[in-house]
Design a protein around this motif. Structure first.
Motif, PDB file in Angstrom:
ATOM      1  N   ASP A 194       0.716  -1.242   0.041  1.00  0.00           N
ATOM      2  CA  ASP A 194      -0.153  -0.068   0.024  1.00  0.00           C
ATOM      3  C   ASP A 194       0.861   1.398   0.064  1.00  0.00           C
ATOM      4  O   ASP A 194       0.392   2.348  -0.442  1.00  0.00           O
ATOM      5  CB  ASP A 194      -0.994  -0.101   1.241  1.00  0.00           C
ATOM      6  CG  ASP A 194      -2.133  -0.763   1.047  1.00  0.00           C
ATOM      7  OD1 ASP A 194      -2.483  -1.380  -0.176  1.00  0.00           O
ATOM      8  OD2 ASP A 194      -2.830  -1.314   2.080  1.00  0.00           O
ATOM      9  N   MET A 234       1.523   3.866  -2.852  1.00  0.00           N
ATOM     10  CA  MET A 234       0.483   4.803  -3.222  1.00  0.00           C
ATOM     11  C   MET A 234       1.031   6.204  -3.011  1.00  0.00           C
ATOM     12  O   MET A 234       0.659   7.338  -3.243  1.00  0.00           O
ATOM     13  CB  MET A 234      -0.931   4.512  -2.819  1.00  0.00           C
ATOM     14  CG  MET A 234      -1.535   3.345  -3.280  1.00  0.00           C
ATOM     15  SD  MET A 234      -1.600   3.068  -5.284  1.00  0.00           S
ATOM     16  CE  MET A 234      -2.663   4.381  -5.536  1.00  0.00           C
ATOM     17  N   ARG A 279      -6.957  -4.741  -3.746  1.00  0.00           N
ATOM     18  CA  ARG A 279      -7.070  -3.543  -3.375  1.00  0.00           C
ATOM     19  C   ARG A 279      -7.893  -2.713  -4.709  1.00  0.00           C
ATOM     20  O   ARG A 279      -8.455  -1.729  -4.457  1.00  0.00           O
ATOM     21  CB  ARG A 279      -5.747  -2.652  -3.594  1.00  0.00           C
ATOM     22  CG  ARG A 279      -4.968  -3.107  -2.221  1.00  0.00           C
ATOM     23  CD  ARG A 279      -5.837  -3.152  -0.969  1.00  0.00           C
ATOM     24  NE  ARG A 279      -4.844  -3.036   0.047  1.00  0.00           N
ATOM     25  CZ  ARG A 279      -4.652  -3.827   1.053  1.00  0.00           C
ATOM     26  NH1 ARG A 279      -5.499  -5.066   0.911  1.00  0.00           N
ATOM     27  NH2 ARG A 279      -3.998  -4.080   2.053  1.00  0.00           N
ATOM     28  N   HIS A 299      -6.924  -1.577  -7.638  1.00  0.00           N
ATOM     29  CA  HIS A 299      -6.205  -0.288  -8.203  1.00  0.00           C
ATOM     30  C   HIS A 299      -6.244  -0.398  -9.860  1.00  0.00           C
ATOM     31  O   HIS A 299      -5.969  -1.607 -10.254  1.00  0.00           O
ATOM     32  CB  HIS A 299      -4.867   0.075  -7.892  1.00  0.00           C
ATOM     33  CG  HIS A 299      -4.903   0.223  -6.526  1.00  0.00           C
ATOM     34  ND1 HIS A 299      -5.311   1.330  -5.932  1.00  0.00           N
ATOM     35  CD2 HIS A 299      -4.037  -0.314  -5.388  1.00  0.00           C
ATOM     36  CE1 HIS A 299      -5.114   1.223  -4.494  1.00  0.00           C
ATOM     37  NE2 HIS A 299      -4.275   0.346  -4.440  1.00  0.00           N
ATOM     38  N   TYR A 346      -4.664  -0.570 -13.322  1.00  0.00           N
ATOM     39  CA  TYR A 346      -3.287  -0.964 -13.561  1.00  0.00           C
ATOM     40  C   TYR A 346      -2.970  -1.501 -15.060  1.00  0.00           C
ATOM     41  O   TYR A 346      -3.832  -1.850 -15.636  1.00  0.00           O
ATOM     42  CB  TYR A 346      -2.586  -2.083 -12.586  1.00  0.00           C
ATOM     43  CG  TYR A 346      -3.240  -3.457 -12.972  1.00  0.00           C
ATOM     44  CD1 TYR A 346      -2.735  -4.376 -13.901  1.00  0.00           C
ATOM     45  CD2 TYR A 346      -4.443  -3.759 -12.288  1.00  0.00           C
ATOM     46  CE1 TYR A 346      -3.259  -5.812 -14.126  1.00  0.00           C
ATOM     47  CE2 TYR A 346      -5.275  -4.938 -12.473  1.00  0.00           C
ATOM     48  CZ  TYR A 346      -4.446  -5.866 -13.518  1.00  0.00           C
ATOM     49  OH  TYR A 346      -5.094  -7.163 -13.889  1.00  0.00           O
ATOM     50  N   ARG A 400      -3.082   5.242 -11.020  1.00  0.00           N
ATOM     51  CA  ARG A 400      -2.743   3.985 -11.903  1.00  0.00           C
ATOM     52  C   ARG A 400      -1.598   3.340 -11.626  1.00  0.00           C
ATOM     53  O   ARG A 400      -0.495   4.204 -11.148  1.00  0.00           O
ATOM     54  CB  ARG A 400      -2.989   4.409 -13.439  1.00  0.00           C
ATOM     55  CG  ARG A 400      -1.766   5.001 -13.894  1.00  0.00           C
ATOM     56  CD  ARG A 400      -1.995   5.523 -15.225  1.00  0.00           C
ATOM     57  NE  ARG A 400      -2.789   6.555 -15.631  1.00  0.00           N
ATOM     58  CZ  ARG A 400      -3.175   7.144 -16.486  1.00  0.00           C
ATOM     59  NH1 ARG A 400      -3.017   6.230 -17.573  1.00  0.00           N
ATOM     60  NH2 ARG A 400      -3.858   8.189 -16.781  1.00  0.00           N
ATOM     61  N   ASN A 440      -0.273  10.965  -9.339  1.00  0.00           N
ATOM     62  CA  ASN A 440      -1.158   9.579  -9.687  1.00  0.00           C
ATOM     63  C   ASN A 440      -0.626   8.338 -10.362  1.00  0.00           C
ATOM     64  O   ASN A 440      -1.408   7.372 -10.378  1.00  0.00           O
ATOM     65  CB  ASN A 440      -2.372  10.148  -9.929  1.00  0.00           C
ATOM     66  CG  ASN A 440      -3.319  11.050  -9.230  1.00  0.00           C
ATOM     67  OD1 ASN A 440      -3.535  11.034  -8.033  1.00  0.00           O
ATOM     68  ND2 ASN A 440      -3.888  11.923  -9.732  1.00  0.00           N
TER      69      ASN A 440
END
Length: 220
Positions: free
Chosen positions: A43, A46, A72, A74, A76, A140, A170
């Motif tokens: 984590d 991020m 999670r 996300h 990707y 991303r 991000n």
């Protein structure tokens, strides 16, 4: 996530068709045990530009990254590298295809560079890629698996170094490798810009081992 089976993957190297499975996240093994402590460690990706998962063969590097993405949720792009990706044009063709399958036209300026008979300098490519990724607002993840398979003198390393000098907001890069990549890791550590998971982090705890054995017995 991965390109939909009904959609063609963009190919900017027509003489060498793209292999779709290189853009697929590997499935979790049937006896996968959730290892929350490692997911929590992932984590931290991020909060920094780069996460390096570096350990020997069979340590479970790709599994923990794949599990984190699945758990999670996300967005990707996953790229499983091989020696051929040491060629910059080859690498970019796959990276662009993966990014465009996630968000169409997100790197169209970078894609146009691949149509040129000769690629521009790496710094120019990195600038286009960084600027285009910086326009996005959704977090991303870009995963480059088996990074150790790239030649040590590959220009891809220079591209990654330039990218990390001006990381888009991000965007989070995850490198999965059996050895440390030729990047300025000490500088990244000094600036608090890298999250690292290493060999000593990956062995199973007593509780995780017990659960794995229990699952193995139940499956027999």
């Amino acid at each position: 996530m991965v390109p939909d089976a009904a959609q063609p993957v963009p190919n900017h190297e027509s003489s060498n068709p793209l292999i779709r499975t290189k853009l697929h996240r590997p499935p979790l093994p049937s006896d996968y045990v959730c290892r929350e402590r490692l997911l929590d460690q992932m984590d931290k990706a991020m909060d920094v530009p780069l996460t390096l998962v570096s350990a020997g063969a069979g340590a479970g590097k790709s599994v923990i990254v794949a599990a984190w993405l699945e758990d999670r949720g996300h967005p990707y792009t996953w790229l499983s590298l091989d020696g051929a990706d040491s060629r910059l044009r080859h690498f970019l063709s796959y990276l662009v295809a993966g990014l465009e399958s996630l968000h169409p036209d997100t790197v169209q300026d970078t894609a146009k560079l691949l149509d040129s008979p000769e690629l521009p300098p790496v710094t120019v490519i990195a600038a286009h890629l960084t600027n285009e990724l910086d326009r996005g607002t959704t977090p991303r993840i870009i995963v480059l698996d088996d990074y150790h398979l790239l030649n040590r003198d590959s220009p891809v390393h220079e591209l990654i170094r330039c990218y990390l000098n001006h990381t888009p907001r991000n965007c989070h890069l995850v490198l999965v490798s059996r050895e440390d990549p030729p990047l300025a890791l000490a500088s990244l550590r000094g600036g608090g810009r890298i999250n690292e998971i290493r060999q000593q982090d990956l062995p199973f705890s007593i509780a995780e081992t017990a659960e794995l054995l229990s699952r193995s017995v139940q499956s027999e």
